[in-house]
Design a protein around this motif. Structure first.
Motif, mmCIF file in Angstrom:
data_model
loop_
_atom_site.group_PDB
_atom_site.id
_atom_site.type_symbol
_atom_site.label_atom_id
_atom_site.label_comp_id
_atom_site.label_asym_id
_atom_site.label_seq_id
_atom_site.Cartn_x
_atom_site.Cartn_y
_atom_site.Cartn_z
ATOM 1 N N UNK A 111 20.804 -5.545 -32.127
ATOM 2 C CA UNK A 111 21.243 -4.145 -32.237
ATOM 3 C C UNK A 111 21.198 -4.068 -30.192
ATOM 4 N N UNK A 128 25.572 -4.000 -31.137
ATOM 5 C CA UNK A 128 26.638 -4.210 -31.816
ATOM 6 C C UNK A 128 26.016 -3.314 -32.746
ATOM 7 N N UNK A 129 26.849 -2.946 -34.074
ATOM 8 C CA UNK A 129 26.943 -2.144 -34.991
ATOM 9 C C UNK A 129 28.295 -1.659 -35.811
ATOM 10 N N UNK A 130 27.029 -1.354 -36.964
ATOM 11 C CA UNK A 130 28.985 -2.106 -38.103
ATOM 12 C C UNK A 130 29.252 -3.212 -38.465
ATOM 13 N N UNK A 131 31.026 -3.134 -39.011
ATOM 14 C CA UNK A 131 31.059 -4.713 -39.066
ATOM 15 C C UNK A 131 31.035 -5.178 -38.024
ATOM 16 N N UNK A 132 31.206 -4.382 -36.598
ATOM 17 C CA UNK A 132 30.607 -6.042 -34.939
ATOM 18 C C UNK A 132 29.493 -6.738 -35.773
ATOM 19 N N UNK A 133 28.313 -5.962 -36.178
ATOM 20 C CA UNK A 133 26.436 -6.230 -36.403
ATOM 21 C C UNK A 133 26.534 -7.733 -37.278
ATOM 22 N N UNK A 134 27.743 -7.221 -38.628
ATOM 23 C CA UNK A 134 28.079 -8.651 -39.487
ATOM 24 C C UNK A 134 28.612 -9.353 -38.381
ATOM 25 N N UNK A 142 28.561 -10.505 -35.655
ATOM 26 C CA UNK A 142 28.062 -10.594 -34.862
ATOM 27 C C UNK A 142 26.935 -11.793 -34.927
ATOM 28 N N UNK A 183 32.259 -9.818 -26.630
ATOM 29 C CA UNK A 183 32.177 -9.476 -27.570
ATOM 30 C C UNK A 183 31.348 -7.407 -27.801
#
Lengths: 246, 246
Positions: free
Chosen positions: B136, B140-146, B148, B236
């Motif tokens: 975070x 990264x948030x949302x699908x990009x957090x997943x 990552x 990313x």
DNA sequence: ACCTGAACACCGTTCAAGT
DNA sequence: ACCTGAACACCGTTCAAGT
């Protein structure tokens, strides 16, 4: 109803297949592992499925580990065939995608592949040669070429074998309860970042899921992963070209 | 000379350790696997080592797989302790280094970890929470957090478990011959990129080595790998901040 | 409650014997 | 040359019985 279980006695081979060879042993082994899983696979069930006594297997193959090694090779030896890339970036994109598709077709060999293949001596020289050639094209030489090569292999194998590896139990409800009790069963407000993002991550992330890649594939994480690996290698290639950086 | 092998009878427990519990079962299991390897480990040798009959184990632990799952946890549950990072990049650097050190100390559990831990339900919520928090922090948030998060887990586990996984045989000379016959035993001039770089890669690269990470660690490839992973995630994260790209 | 002692249903592998 | 049939030395797990 009245059927007697006779595991020790082999079924009679059909007229078309009355000679054994090592290729059909390995192919049948892969079929059985795909169908029944790795834990249920044994030389004795393999022999029974081929209509011979267990000792007959040993005429063609020295031991069980050799069969498993050849099974991993068989499950992954087609990954180069579909690749039609021109740039090294596109080659890596297709390589990682193609490898994942192979594992997706044979999820029960995933643990074998991560456990044996890479550390050991499976893949074809063709594959290795093409990877090395594309990394040279990217500008890597010397120790950086070794680092880039090992990065590619680890990246190729590391994600997909984990994603599709069978879970700890066949019962996903039981698996789910274990995950939930571990993640939820803590003092509330303690793991703030985790609990804040739990709806996002649940069953979509390693160690926070209760289904494996067959039932719940990481179809959006994997492209992210591929792009991160390629971007990382691009960065290292660029760094190589200005050696004053350290 | 005159000694009789008596595997079935347990050795008498010493006076200091005359009560069994699940913790000492798991600890002893890890010791035995470290010493003798995973293939030689069995409930019966474990029980013998603890001075009890095999069935006594089952009073504390439901089955063999549960023991192995807890062994992987025991082998890796200290990896957060040494980490003193301020930035997310430095955190990932220390995390991957610390994880590799854990595997280096317990190479015989490497295949267990890649096969069970990640796909399944091992690690502590603390570890997961800290990884998510640092991602975070990276933006990264949302699908990009997943994506990552899964990238970090796959990266952490993928390299080191392969690097230290035991080879196909205890005899590195035999292993070497298999590798050489596969790589060399082809039409000369065919795999040009591979043969050109073979002196560089020999015994320093996956699938081209005849010793595992214990005897021939990838000490220069691993820092390269870490920096590539971090740079990829930085890329990313930056891409995320300008969403018009793709 | 905790462990023994024996049993059950399996294993991988070896080997003399058959054909 | 190829496979049978039986044996050896193991497994994980269950369960009545002991204490």
């Amino acid at each position: 109803l009245g059927k007697v279980k006779r595991n020790t006695a082999p079924k009679p081979r059909s007229a078309t297949e009355n000679r054994l060879d090592d290729q059909m042993i390995v192919e049948r082994a892969l079929e059985l592992i795909d169908r029944e899983g790795l834990e249920k696979f044994s030389i004795r069930t393999l022999a029974g499925s081929l209509g011979v006594y267990p000792a007959a297997i040993y005429w063609y193959v020295p031991n069980r580990n050799e069969i498993l090694a050849r099974v991993t090779t068989l499950a992954t030896d087609k990954i180069l065939e579909t690749i039609r890339a021109r740039t090294w970036q596109q080659f890596l994109r297709e390589l990682l995608t193609s490898f994942r598709e192979a594992i997706r077709k044979h999820p029960n060999v995933a643990t074998l592949i991560s456990g044996q293949m890479v550390g050991n001596s499976a893949h074809s020289p063709q594959l290795i040669d093409r990877i090395v050639a594309h990394l040279e094209e990217a500008g890597f030489t010397g120790p950086a070429l070794v680092g880039a090569y090992n990065t590619v292999i680890a990246a190729m194998v590391g994600f997909a074998t984990q994603e599709f590896a069978p879970g700890p139990t066949d019962d996903s409800q039981e698996w789910r309860e274990v995950v939930e009790s571990r993640v939820m069963g803590t003092k509330s407000g303690e793991y703030t970042a985790l609990s804040r993002n739990l709806p996002l991550l649940a069953n979509k992330a390693f160690m926070l899921r209760w289904q494996n890649g067959v039932e719940a594939p990481f179809d959006s994480s994997y492209p992210f992963y591929i792009e991160a690996v390629i971007a990382g290698l691009e960065h290292m290639a660029a760094r190589k070209r200005r050696p004053g950086r350290g």
